[in-house]
Design an enzyme around this catalytic site. Structure first.
Site, PDB file in Angstrom:
ATOM      1  N   CYS A 111      51.494  33.647  51.216  1.00 24.17           N
ATOM      2  CA  CYS A 111      51.046  34.473  50.094  1.00 24.17           C
ATOM      3  C   CYS A 111      50.526  35.781  50.687  1.00 24.17           C
ATOM      4  O   CYS A 111      49.550  35.797  51.435  1.00 24.17           O
ATOM      5  CB  CYS A 111      49.952  33.718  49.342  1.00 24.17           C
ATOM      6  SG  CYS A 111      49.330  34.639  47.936  1.00 24.17           S
ATOM      7  N   CYS A 155      39.156  36.800  38.746  1.00 22.54           N
ATOM      8  CA  CYS A 155      39.662  37.035  40.105  1.00 22.54           C
ATOM      9  C   CYS A 155      38.614  37.683  41.002  1.00 22.54           C
ATOM     10  O   CYS A 155      38.016  38.690  40.652  1.00 22.54           O
ATOM     11  CB  CYS A 155      40.904  37.922  40.017  1.00 22.54           C
ATOM     12  SG  CYS A 155      41.520  38.462  41.605  1.00 22.54           S
ATOM     13  N   CYS A 185      44.485  30.650  44.239  1.00 20.42           N
ATOM     14  CA  CYS A 185      44.700  31.791  43.333  1.00 20.42           C
ATOM     15  C   CYS A 185      43.389  32.336  42.804  1.00 20.42           C
ATOM     16  O   CYS A 185      42.556  31.577  42.309  1.00 20.42           O
ATOM     17  CB  CYS A 185      45.501  31.327  42.116  1.00 20.42           C
ATOM     18  SG  CYS A 185      47.201  31.155  42.463  1.00 20.42           S
ATOM     19  N   CYS A 222      40.487  41.940  36.951  1.00 24.30           N
ATOM     20  CA  CYS A 222      40.717  40.786  36.069  1.00 24.30           C
ATOM     21  C   CYS A 222      39.507  39.853  36.202  1.00 24.30           C
ATOM     22  O   CYS A 222      38.997  39.657  37.300  1.00 24.30           O
ATOM     23  CB  CYS A 222      41.994  40.054  36.476  1.00 24.30           C
ATOM     24  SG  CYS A 222      43.438  41.109  36.374  1.00 24.30           S
ATOM     25  N   CYS A 226      41.337  45.523  44.758  1.00 24.48           N
ATOM     26  CA  CYS A 226      42.218  45.773  43.614  1.00 24.48           C
ATOM     27  C   CYS A 226      41.419  46.530  42.559  1.00 24.48           C
ATOM     28  O   CYS A 226      40.236  46.263  42.359  1.00 24.48           O
ATOM     29  CB  CYS A 226      42.722  44.452  43.035  1.00 24.48           C
ATOM     30  SG  CYS A 226      43.839  44.673  41.642  1.00 24.48           S
ATOM     31  N   GLU A 285      43.178  39.473  53.321  1.00 27.19           N
ATOM     32  CA  GLU A 285      43.338  38.026  53.425  1.00 27.19           C
ATOM     33  C   GLU A 285      44.767  37.622  53.081  1.00 27.19           C
ATOM     34  O   GLU A 285      45.407  38.235  52.223  1.00 27.19           O
ATOM     35  CB  GLU A 285      42.347  37.329  52.483  1.00 27.19           C
ATOM     36  CG  GLU A 285      40.913  37.635  52.862  1.00 27.19           C
ATOM     37  CD  GLU A 285      39.878  36.840  52.088  1.00 27.19           C
ATOM     38  OE1 GLU A 285      40.249  35.967  51.285  1.00 27.19           O
ATOM     39  OE2 GLU A 285      38.687  37.109  52.306  1.00 27.19           O
TER      40      GLU A 285
HETATM   41  S1  SF4 Z   1      44.464  39.054  39.438  1.00 26.66           S
HETATM   42 FE1  SF4 Z   1      43.054  40.018  40.910  1.00 26.66          FE
HETATM   43  S2  SF4 Z   1      44.374  40.929  42.447  1.00 26.66           S
HETATM   44 FE2  SF4 Z   1      45.679  40.459  40.694  1.00 26.66          FE
HETATM   45  S3  SF4 Z   1      45.674  42.353  39.488  1.00 26.66           S
HETATM   46 FE3  SF4 Z   1      43.995  41.110  38.676  1.00 26.66          FE
HETATM   47  S4  SF4 Z   1      42.193  41.784  39.820  1.00 26.66           S
HETATM   48 FE4  SF4 Z   1      43.988  42.508  40.921  1.00 26.66          FE
END
Ligand code: SF4
Length: 325
Positions: free
Chosen positions: A94, A108, A319, A105, A101, A81
């Site tokens: 972006c 996210c 975000c 986090c 990933c 995306e």
């Molecule tokens: S914010 Fe999301 S994309 Fe960025 S490092 Fe953390 S888990 Fe990965």
């Protein structure tokens, strides 16, 4: 469109052909090789057969603010995306650096997917090209989409250099930013690199305990090591560092959190960007009052602080919202 394959194909030709192709594809924004009139007909025919210019993407446009999100299907079927934030005076893309990933986090969506794979540099380029074909010139690139750029460092750097190349997008290094959650090796490498782009650090908590609960990789790179790397970056580059801080209700938005954050932000090149939380299911956004009082404390302590506007929340393009929604 496979830029890697295209470049290999042109390796059999003099260097200036690659320059001509770059100009045609990234500046004239051609979508068919027939339009590349600077190239000889037999080369155009070969390219039409071997190197498609098509980008397989689905797009949604925000009704709130005209932000656009594209889901690009890659050759292996993976989907990535990317988001365009159009402003009156500048267009920002972006860019994602990974499919998924590994860092998980807690605020996210992408983190919930796990890592599917790293992107090749040209798969990052294609994201901006898709939007350039729709709206013309791209002014800013932020590597803040899916993935942690410093876990795909070499390809991210190649992409940044490509965006900066005057024969392609010609985007000034000062208009290119990369955001990391604090991969210390990447910060040090960027400090030593001959690349004048901007660094942003997703901080989101002022203590190791809280930060590790939100950003698990903080256990590997605790705040002490992170700030040591940032000090090194500042020494080498003398460029400001933007610290991003998402305000989460009753998690990281207390007065004490603000004071602790202010203590971390003592350097003249430290800037804080407060970000509203965009719903991904787990947390709630802090209230406006809480945000104002948090900001006041930072300002009273002499910290330079701003607020980052969020775009594309209604299309899950803001975000933290990219990923399998
Ligand atoms: S914010 Fe999301 S994309 Fe960025 S490092 Fe953390 S888990 Fe990965």
């Amino acid at each position: 469109m496979n830029l890697g394959k295209l470049k290999k194909l042109l390796a059999n030709y003099p260097d200036y052909r690659w320059d001509q192709v770059k100009r045609a594809v990234f500046q004239e924004l051609i979508t068919s090789w027939e339009e590349a009139t600077a190239l000889p007909v037999d080369l155009r025919t070969e390219l039409a057969e071997e190197a498609s210019l098509g980008i397989n993407a689905k797009e949604v446009v925000s009704l709130q603010d005209e932000t656009r999100k594209a889901v690009i299907k890659l050759e292996d079927g993976s989907e990535v995306e990317t988001v365009l934030m159009p402003h009156k005076t500048r267009n920002t893309v972006c860019v994602s650096t990974q499919v998924g990933c590994s860092l998980n986090c807690k605020f996210c969506m992408t983190g919930k997917m796990g890592l599917v794979r790293n992107l090749e540099y040209w798969e990052m380029i294609v994201q901006a090209l898709f939007f350039a074909r729709e709206i013309g010139k791209i002014d800013n690139i932020v590597f803040m989409g899916m993935g942690e750029p410093f876990l795909n460092y070499e390809e991210f750097v190649c992409a940044a250099e490509f965006f900066n190349d005057e024969k392609t997008f010609n985007i000034g290094a000062r208009n290119i930013s990369v955001s990391t959650v604090g991969v210390v090796e990447g910060i040090k490498k960027l400090a030593d690199a001959d690349l004048q782009i901007n660094l942003a650090v997703s901080l989101h908590a002022p203590t190791n305990e809280l930060r590790s609960s939100l950003i698990p990789v903080n256990r590997k790179y605790p705040l002490e090591e992170l700030f040591e790397a940032i000090d090194y970056y500042l020494e080498q580059t003398n460029r400001k560092v933007m610290f991003e801080y998402i305000l989460l209700k009753d998690i990281n938005d207390s007065k004490n959190d603000a004071r602790r954050l202010a203590n971390l932000m003592k350097g003249r090149l430290h800037f804080v960007n407060l970000i509203n939380y965009n719903p991904t299911g787990e947390f709630q956004a802090s209230s406006e009052e809480k945000k104002e009082s948090f900001k006041k404390i930072l300002e009273n302590e002499g910290v330079k602080v701003g607020e980052r506007q969020s775009f594309g929340e209604d299309i899950k393009g803001a975000c933290g919202q990219l990923g399998k929604n």
